[in-house]
Motif scaffolding. Sequence first.
Motif, PDB file in Angstrom:
ATOM      1  N   HIS A 144      -3.892   5.558  -1.313  1.00  0.00           N
ATOM      2  CA  HIS A 144      -3.788   7.004  -1.464  1.00  0.00           C
ATOM      3  C   HIS A 144      -2.347   7.419  -1.219  1.00  0.00           C
ATOM      4  N   GLU A 145      -1.796   8.221  -2.103  1.00  0.00           N
ATOM      5  CA  GLU A 145      -0.382   8.573  -2.017  1.00  0.00           C
ATOM      6  C   GLU A 145      -0.038   9.371  -0.761  1.00  0.00           C
ATOM      7  N   GLU A 146      -1.020  10.033  -0.153  1.00  0.00           N
ATOM      8  CA  GLU A 146      -0.763  10.793   1.072  1.00  0.00           C
ATOM      9  C   GLU A 146      -0.957   9.951   2.327  1.00  0.00           C
ATOM     10  N   ILE A 147      -1.452   8.729   2.153  1.00  0.00           N
ATOM     11  CA  ILE A 147      -1.644   7.802   3.280  1.00  0.00           C
ATOM     12  C   ILE A 147      -0.546   6.743   3.283  1.00  0.00           C
ATOM     13  N   ILE A 148      -0.286   6.183   2.120  1.00  0.00           N
ATOM     14  CA  ILE A 148       0.802   5.219   1.949  1.00  0.00           C
ATOM     15  C   ILE A 148       1.682   5.761   0.833  1.00  0.00           C
ATOM     16  N   SER A 149       2.923   6.058   1.145  1.00  0.00           N
ATOM     17  CA  SER A 149       3.818   6.658   0.155  1.00  0.00           C
ATOM     18  C   SER A 149       4.016   5.708  -1.024  1.00  0.00           C
ATOM     19  N   LEU A 150       4.456   6.263  -2.140  1.00  0.00           N
ATOM     20  CA  LEU A 150       4.719   5.425  -3.309  1.00  0.00           C
ATOM     21  C   LEU A 150       5.776   4.373  -3.007  1.00  0.00           C
ATOM     22  N   ARG A 188     -15.648   3.653  -3.610  1.00  0.00           N
ATOM     23  CA  ARG A 188     -16.434   2.944  -2.596  1.00  0.00           C
ATOM     24  C   ARG A 188     -15.657   2.707  -1.306  1.00  0.00           C
ATOM     25  N   LEU A 189     -14.374   2.365  -1.435  1.00  0.00           N
ATOM     26  CA  LEU A 189     -13.573   2.019  -0.250  1.00  0.00           C
ATOM     27  C   LEU A 189     -12.476   3.039   0.051  1.00  0.00           C
ATOM     28  N   GLY A 190     -12.357   4.058  -0.792  1.00  0.00           N
ATOM     29  CA  GLY A 190     -11.271   5.019  -0.628  1.00  0.00           C
ATOM     30  C   GLY A 190     -11.261   5.720   0.717  1.00  0.00           C
ATOM     31  N   GLN A 191     -12.437   6.150   1.198  1.00  0.00           N
ATOM     32  CA  GLN A 191     -12.468   6.874   2.470  1.00  0.00           C
ATOM     33  C   GLN A 191     -12.118   5.962   3.635  1.00  0.00           C
ATOM     34  N   GLU A 192     -12.578   4.705   3.581  1.00  0.00           N
ATOM     35  CA  GLU A 192     -12.210   3.745   4.628  1.00  0.00           C
ATOM     36  C   GLU A 192     -10.697   3.548   4.639  1.00  0.00           C
ATOM     37  N   HIS A 193     -10.102   3.474   3.465  1.00  0.00           N
ATOM     38  CA  HIS A 193      -8.649   3.352   3.380  1.00  0.00           C
ATOM     39  C   HIS A 193      -7.959   4.571   3.992  1.00  0.00           C
ATOM     40  N   VAL A 194      -8.447   5.756   3.658  1.00  0.00           N
ATOM     41  CA  VAL A 194      -7.843   6.984   4.180  1.00  0.00           C
ATOM     42  C   VAL A 194      -7.948   7.030   5.703  1.00  0.00           C
ATOM     43  N   THR A 195      -9.076   6.593   6.223  1.00  0.00           N
ATOM     44  CA  THR A 195      -9.316   6.632   7.667  1.00  0.00           C
ATOM     45  C   THR A 195      -8.488   5.604   8.419  1.00  0.00           C
ATOM     46  N   THR A 196      -8.367   4.401   7.834  1.00  0.00           N
ATOM     47  CA  THR A 196      -7.738   3.290   8.554  1.00  0.00           C
ATOM     48  C   THR A 196      -6.295   3.013   8.141  1.00  0.00           C
ATOM     49  N   GLY A 197      -5.910   3.478   6.951  1.00  0.00           N
ATOM     50  CA  GLY A 197      -4.575   3.156   6.440  1.00  0.00           C
ATOM     51  C   GLY A 197      -4.471   1.765   5.857  1.00  0.00           C
ATOM     52  N   LYS A 198      -5.600   1.066   5.720  1.00  0.00           N
ATOM     53  CA  LYS A 198      -5.581  -0.294   5.164  1.00  0.00           C
ATOM     54  C   LYS A 198      -5.601  -0.223   3.638  1.00  0.00           C
ATOM     55  N   PRO A 199      -4.620  -0.807   2.965  1.00  0.00           N
ATOM     56  CA  PRO A 199      -4.624  -0.789   1.498  1.00  0.00           C
ATOM     57  C   PRO A 199      -5.799  -1.584   0.930  1.00  0.00           C
ATOM     58  N   ILE A 200      -6.231  -1.190  -0.257  1.00  0.00           N
ATOM     59  CA  ILE A 200      -7.340  -1.848  -0.946  1.00  0.00           C
ATOM     60  C   ILE A 200      -6.771  -2.901  -1.890  1.00  0.00           C
TER      61      ILE A 200
END
Length: 390
Positions: free
Chosen positions: A161-167, A135-147
Amino acid sequence: MKRVILIVLDSVGIGEMPDAHVYGDVGSNTLGNIAKVRGGLHLPHLQKLGLGNIELIQGVAPLACPDGSYGKMAERSPGKDTTTGHWEMAGVILAKAFPTFPQGFPDEFVQAFAKRIGREVIGNEVASGTEIIQRLGQEHVTTGKPIVYTSADSVFQIAAHEEIISLDELYRICEIAREMLDGDLRVGRVIARPFLGTAGSFYRTTHRHDYAIEPPHTMLLDGIKEKGLQVMAVGKIKDIYAGRGVTLHVPSISNKDGVDKTLDFMGEGKPGLIMTNLVDFDMLYGHRNDVEKYALAIEEFDARLPEILAGLGEKDILMITADHGCDPTTASTDHSREYVPLLVYGKQVNPGVNLGVRSSFADLGATIAEYLGTDQLRNGQSFLDDLFQV
């Protein structure tokens, strides 16, 4: 060369406790209800150990003299979460349940947390982890805001997302949350929930990491380590105890992998405790109300039992239990306040002993402590004499 192999079947409860109504769990019986809805369970090896002698389970008949000793345990601590159950097994009984946040975390805290990590967050609600990333994954990918989200358990979960925010960055963010969540906000665990994929097909990866608070006083794992024995942890055991007392640790990615790594530790022949958490029952099936896959997972574990039994040495004791329930047949997707099964087997252990209804999970820890010769735990009544009585 004494050794205990303790396998926790995460969430495999065996019937509602007397106070289940307080938790909204009247009628919950993870094993019993799965068997009933399924039309029976095929668990011949657990049956031989005495599972059917504990409670009525369709397809698992009681035996006149099972190979193992059997009983069930009540949780004395308030709550029904992973940390509470595992801590009590190790001799820690809580006077007060860990806090939960059915309306999400206070706005003041969330804003302060966002300022500390340098990122705004989204979510802050009670949600299923698999559902919220869709539900919120794409918003996170777009904005970089963690869920950020929670559940009926005492947890603060952060998905990214591991490609948006590194481990490494996600783990750093979780460490900040762990530091900040104190006082009335002192949840049992902060959990990193990394995922991958694209919109419509996001999926969680195996890089989850839990940040638990430390047990408040000396417990079973501490005593085993202090005696110079090994505490070999498989799966999320190390995280649950915040690393306390653990001498060797391997992560696991599935029940199958957890059993494989338990067998690896058994093959090494080191004295002490091997403690394994098999999480698929809870994480993949209980919380998703997937009755059929939960049933299959129990049957798959049963099919691996002969390998575990074959690996036992003369002085090894195998204990199988659970930490709470998570009945997939009820409307709720949360944990359930249930008794947990207790099965004990060893080549020198008396078969067919009815261990009754234990008043606390701590009885298990007290028994292990006595068998391994460590200091007596603060809580729990050992049943070791019952296992070796003449």
